[in-house]
Design a protein around this motif. Structure first.
Motif, PDB file in Angstrom:
ATOM      1  N   SER A 122       0.828  -1.210   0.000  1.00 30.85           N
ATOM      2  CA  SER A 122       0.000   0.000   0.000  1.00 30.85           C
ATOM      3  C   SER A 122       0.861   1.258   0.000  1.00 30.85           C
ATOM      4  O   SER A 122       0.503   2.260  -0.623  1.00 30.85           O
ATOM      5  N   VAL A 123       2.001   1.217   0.680  1.00 31.02           N
ATOM      6  CA  VAL A 123       2.893   2.379   0.674  1.00 31.02           C
ATOM      7  C   VAL A 123       3.475   2.583  -0.713  1.00 31.02           C
ATOM      8  O   VAL A 123       3.553   3.704  -1.218  1.00 31.02           O
TER       9      VAL A 123
ATOM     10  N   HIS B 102       4.031   8.899  -5.472  1.00 37.59           N
ATOM     11  CA  HIS B 102       5.346   9.405  -5.069  1.00 37.59           C
ATOM     12  C   HIS B 102       5.775   8.924  -3.681  1.00 37.59           C
ATOM     13  O   HIS B 102       6.047   9.736  -2.799  1.00 37.59           O
ATOM     14  N   PRO B 103       5.850   7.611  -3.482  1.00 39.47           N
ATOM     15  CA  PRO B 103       6.271   7.120  -2.165  1.00 39.47           C
ATOM     16  C   PRO B 103       7.745   7.437  -1.909  1.00 39.47           C
ATOM     17  O   PRO B 103       8.557   7.511  -2.830  1.00 39.47           O
ATOM     18  N   ALA B 104       8.074   7.614  -0.663  1.00 39.57           N
ATOM     19  CA  ALA B 104       9.465   7.848  -0.272  1.00 39.57           C
ATOM     20  C   ALA B 104      10.147   6.504  -0.042  1.00 39.57           C
ATOM     21  O   ALA B 104       9.488   5.510   0.245  1.00 39.57           O
TER      22      ALA B 104
ATOM     23  N   ARG C 266      10.896  -1.716  -1.926  1.00 40.08           N
ATOM     24  CA  ARG C 266      10.951  -2.798  -2.915  1.00 40.08           C
ATOM     25  C   ARG C 266      11.816  -3.962  -2.423  1.00 40.08           C
ATOM     26  O   ARG C 266      11.478  -5.127  -2.648  1.00 40.08           O
ATOM     27  N   ARG C 267      12.894  -3.654  -1.753  1.00 42.73           N
ATOM     28  CA  ARG C 267      13.728  -4.720  -1.182  1.00 42.73           C
ATOM     29  C   ARG C 267      12.965  -5.485  -0.115  1.00 42.73           C
ATOM     30  O   ARG C 267      13.058  -6.714  -0.017  1.00 42.73           O
TER      31      ARG C 267
END
Length: 59
Positions: A5-6, A11-13, A19-20
């Motif tokens: 969801s994040v 434009h997520p930080a 992703r890792r």
């Protein structure tokens, strides 16, 4: 933390870190003993999903 969801937010930080983390969680699920046992093939998971949908539609 709900990684998906994040990442889905505009434009997520810290996208690399997220992703890792998502990749790490996927690997843990893939190699978890539950999914590597007998009868845990993709077709069995698909059949289970269909059975759950049918039960939900009934009641």
């Amino acid at each position: 933390m709900a990684v998906r969801s994040v990442l889905a937010a505009p434009h997520p930080a810290r996208t690399t870190v997220l992703r890792r983390r998502l990749q790490w969680l996927s690997v843990r699920l893939w190699w978890h003993p539950y999914w590597t046992g007998p009868g845990r093939v993709p077709a069995a998971r698909a059949k289970l999903r269909h059975q759950v949908r049918a039960l939900r539609e009934q009641g």
